[in-house]
Write an enzyme that holds these catalytic residues in place. Structure first.
Site, PDB file in Angstrom:
ATOM      1  N   LYS A 103      67.236  25.820 100.768  1.00 38.75           N
ATOM      2  CA  LYS A 103      66.199  24.821 100.479  1.00 38.75           C
ATOM      3  C   LYS A 103      65.973  24.669  98.979  1.00 38.75           C
ATOM      4  CE  LYS A 103      64.205  26.720 104.629  1.00 38.75           C
ATOM      5  NZ  LYS A 103      64.279  28.177 104.554  1.00 38.75           N
ATOM      6  N   HIS A 114      62.284  21.762 100.316  1.00 41.01           N
ATOM      7  CA  HIS A 114      61.446  22.807 100.911  1.00 41.01           C
ATOM      8  C   HIS A 114      60.029  22.317 101.241  1.00 41.01           C
ATOM      9  CE1 HIS A 114      61.239  27.472 101.091  1.00 41.01           C
ATOM     10  NE2 HIS A 114      60.418  26.946 101.979  1.00 41.01           N
ATOM     11  N   TYR A 162      62.789  32.533  98.332  1.00 35.71           N
ATOM     12  CA  TYR A 162      62.659  33.832  99.003  1.00 35.71           C
ATOM     13  C   TYR A 162      63.105  34.979  98.086  1.00 35.71           C
ATOM     14  CZ  TYR A 162      62.186  30.927 103.218  1.00 35.71           C
ATOM     15  OH  TYR A 162      61.805  29.979 104.138  1.00 35.71           O
ATOM     16  N   ASP A 213      69.175  31.175 107.810  1.00 34.99           N
ATOM     17  CA  ASP A 213      68.230  30.282 107.121  1.00 34.99           C
ATOM     18  C   ASP A 213      67.748  30.961 105.838  1.00 34.99           C
ATOM     19  OD1 ASP A 213      66.462  27.791 107.291  1.00 34.99           O
ATOM     20  OD2 ASP A 213      65.008  29.384 106.899  1.00 34.99           O
TER      21      ASP A 213
HETATM   22  N1  LIG Z   1      60.524  25.894 105.462  1.00 34.30           N
HETATM   23  C1  LIG Z   1      59.483  26.662 105.280  1.00 34.30           C
HETATM   24  O1  LIG Z   1      58.536  26.334 104.535  1.00 34.30           O
HETATM   25  C2  LIG Z   1      59.413  27.979 106.007  1.00 34.30           C
HETATM   26  C3  LIG Z   1      58.176  28.655 106.087  1.00 34.30           C
HETATM   27  C4  LIG Z   1      58.132  29.842 106.800  1.00 34.30           C
HETATM   28  C5  LIG Z   1      59.281  30.348 107.391  1.00 34.30           C
HETATM   29  N2  LIG Z   1      60.486  29.687 107.260  1.00 34.30           N
HETATM   30  C6  LIG Z   1      61.737  30.230 107.864  1.00 34.30           C
HETATM   31  O2  LIG Z   1      61.500  30.608 109.212  1.00 34.30           O
HETATM   32  C7  LIG Z   1      61.767  31.995 109.383  1.00 34.30           C
HETATM   33  C8  LIG Z   1      60.874  32.619 110.429  1.00 34.30           C
HETATM   34  O3  LIG Z   1      59.505  32.536 110.112  1.00 34.30           O
HETATM   35  P1  LIG Z   1      58.637  33.776 109.611  1.00 34.30           P
HETATM   36  O4  LIG Z   1      59.491  34.700 108.847  1.00 34.30           O
HETATM   37  O5  LIG Z   1      57.425  33.194 108.980  1.00 34.30           O
HETATM   38  O6  LIG Z   1      58.124  34.497 110.927  1.00 34.30           O
HETATM   39  P2  LIG Z   1      58.541  34.850 112.421  1.00 34.30           P
HETATM   40  O7  LIG Z   1      60.002  34.792 112.607  1.00 34.30           O
HETATM   41  O8  LIG Z   1      57.636  34.076 113.298  1.00 34.30           O
HETATM   42  O9  LIG Z   1      58.045  36.376 112.494  1.00 34.30           O
HETATM   43  C9  LIG Z   1      58.587  37.386 111.708  1.00 34.30           C
HETATM   44  C10 LIG Z   1      57.780  38.676 111.951  1.00 34.30           C
HETATM   45  O10 LIG Z   1      57.920  39.078 113.305  1.00 34.30           O
HETATM   46  C11 LIG Z   1      58.483  40.390 113.378  1.00 34.30           C
HETATM   47  N3  LIG Z   1      59.398  40.358 114.544  1.00 34.30           N
HETATM   48  C12 LIG Z   1      60.576  39.712 114.640  1.00 34.30           C
HETATM   49  N4  LIG Z   1      61.106  39.847 115.863  1.00 34.30           N
HETATM   50  C13 LIG Z   1      60.240  40.604 116.566  1.00 34.30           C
HETATM   51  C14 LIG Z   1      60.235  41.100 117.903  1.00 34.30           C
HETATM   52  N5  LIG Z   1      61.230  40.815 118.748  1.00 34.30           N
HETATM   53  N6  LIG Z   1      59.200  41.882 118.301  1.00 34.30           N
HETATM   54  C15 LIG Z   1      58.181  42.157 117.439  1.00 34.30           C
HETATM   55  N7  LIG Z   1      58.127  41.707 116.161  1.00 34.30           N
HETATM   56  C16 LIG Z   1      59.150  40.937 115.737  1.00 34.30           C
HETATM   57  C17 LIG Z   1      59.176  40.597 112.052  1.00 34.30           C
HETATM   58  O11 LIG Z   1      59.224  41.960 111.699  1.00 34.30           O
HETATM   59  P3  LIG Z   1      60.617  42.748 111.456  1.00 34.30           P
HETATM   60  O12 LIG Z   1      61.386  42.010 110.413  1.00 34.30           O
HETATM   61  O13 LIG Z   1      60.140  44.098 110.985  1.00 34.30           O
HETATM   62  O14 LIG Z   1      61.303  42.792 112.796  1.00 34.30           O
HETATM   63  C18 LIG Z   1      58.244  39.835 111.110  1.00 34.30           C
HETATM   64  O15 LIG Z   1      57.101  40.627 110.794  1.00 34.30           O
HETATM   65  C19 LIG Z   1      61.565  32.557 107.961  1.00 34.30           C
HETATM   66  O16 LIG Z   1      62.088  33.856 107.799  1.00 34.30           O
HETATM   67  C20 LIG Z   1      62.221  31.489 107.135  1.00 34.30           C
HETATM   68  O17 LIG Z   1      63.633  31.612 107.194  1.00 34.30           O
HETATM   69  C21 LIG Z   1      60.545  28.506 106.590  1.00 34.30           C
END
Ligand SMILES: NC(=O)c1ccc[n+]([C@@H]2O[C@H](COP(=O)([O-])OP(=O)(O)OC[C@H]3O[C@@H](n4cnc5c(N)ncnc54)[C@H](OP(=O)(O)O)[C@@H]3O)[C@@H](O)[C@H]2O)c1
Length: 305
Positions: free
Chosen positions: A76, A107, A51, A46
């Site tokens: 996006k 997005h 980004y 994704d």
């Molecule tokens: N469409 C939109 O507007 C939108 C908005 C937000 C996000 N997104 C997409 O969704 C994805 C995921 O959301 P997100 O990045 O906000 O957050 P998330 O996946 O909920 O959390 C990421 C965080 O959790 C940590 N983490 C990951 N796996 C872990 C585990 N098993 N144990 C402990 N910590 C862990 C990561 O650190 P490390 O990397 O250090 O492991 C990072 O700090 C994004 O990367 C993006 O691709 C889209």
């Protein structure tokens, strides 16, 4: 019964149930993370232009040696490109080093007007984001339909669209969005949006499934209790929740151990799913991702659903 590894889009294409998120994955780290993930079972990435790391994501895809046709790539359209979807898409294709996407999303349902302050996050003289409130999102969607029909993207969808926005678009769409990617987790389950999207053949994708930066939802006692009961980590519960609910889930990590463990999905019992589905209504409702634009535009009214 083993949880599904793929879901079907309304185009008939298969989408892997778990994808690697790349937001806030630094350019110096994301190349390795993407390559590692693809070499270790992931088939879904994704990405997004905003980004600022699509070039490195593309390098990671290349490094993996996995054939392009075996990878599902999403990106996006950024808000400042809403008036010219083909141009925004081309920037992403060039950066990723591919000639098509498997899924392209609007997005946010917001057009930002680029100006001398920034090409991507422009502001007005008073510091507010330069939102074009007169812009019709159905025009952006019309252009999305064009790039889809031209074969540049295999499916099109939206992100961060609430029911009123979707209702309005429904009057104009000729191609039904394949996906709506939104913040989704037990504290923001968005049951009404899920029902609306199910009825209209739109698959939900869960972003920030762990609560975003620092994975704060993992420390919630209710999640920990369910994890303990199932003998897995809280992250596995938070990720598996979506697959069991028939939503795609997009955990982000740059750590190799976590990338591997986040790819593991367990079957969650009906009883535990009911518990997880009910947490928000029991006072735990929480939204984590709050953009700096558009609080007056209505698409953030998610608690009300
Ligand atoms: N469409 C939109 O507007 C939108 C908005 C937000 C996000 N997104 C997409 O969704 C994805 C995921 O959301 P997100 O990045 O906000 O957050 P998330 O996946 O909920 O959390 C990421 C965080 O959790 C940590 N983490 C990951 N796996 C872990 C585990 N098993 N144990 C402990 N910590 C862990 C990561 O650190 P490390 O990397 O250090 O492991 C990072 O700090 C994004 O990367 C993006 O691709 C889209």
């Amino acid at each position: 019964m083993a949880p599904p590894t793929h879901f079907e889009l309304n185009t008939g294409a298969k989408i892997p149930a778990v994808g690697l998120g790349t937001w806030r994955s630094e350019p110096g780290q994301v190349r390795q993370a993407v390559s590692f993930a693809l070499k270790n079972g992931y088939t879904h990435i994704d990405a997004a232009l905003i980004y600022g790391n699509e070039h490195e994501v593309g390098q990671g895809i290349k490094d993996s040696g996995i054939p392009r046709e075996n990878i599902f790539i999403t990106s996006k359209l950024w808000n400042t490109h809403q008036t010219n979807v083909a141009k925004g898409l081309q920037k992403t294709l060039d950066a990723l080093g591919t000639d098509y996407l498997d899924l392209y999303l609007i997005h946010w349902p917001v057009r930002l007007v680029p100006n001398e302050t920034s090409a991507l996050l422009p502001v007005n003289p008073d510091g507010s984001r330069s939102v074009d409130r007169s812009w019709d999102q159905s025009e952006t969607w019309r252009q999305m339909e064009e790039v889809y029909k031209a074969g540049k993207v295999k499916a099109i969808g939206v992100a961060n669209w609430s029911i009123p926005y979707l209702e309005e678009l429904k009057n104009k769409w000729t191609v039904v969005p394949a996906v709506n990617q939104v913040e989704l987790h037990p504290f923001l389950p968005q049951h009404a949006l899920k029902e609306w999207c199910d009825k209209n053949g739109i698959l939900l994708e869960a972003y920030s499934p762990l609560g975003s930066e620092g994975a704060p939802l993992m420390s919630d006692p209710a999640i920990q209790e369910i994890a303990k009961k199932n003998n897995v980590s809280p992250a596995t519960v938070l990720i598996s929740y979506h697959v069991n609910r028939v939503s795609v889930v997009l955990p982000k990590s740059i750590s190799e151990n976590r990338i591997v463990s986040n790819g593991q999905v367990i079957d969650i019992s009906r009883e535990d799913m009911d518990l997880l589905n009910g947490l928000a209504a029991q006072g735990k409702a929480k939204r984590i991702n709050t953009p700096l634009f558009g609080w007056d535009l209505g698409f953030n009214d998610w608690y009300k659903q």
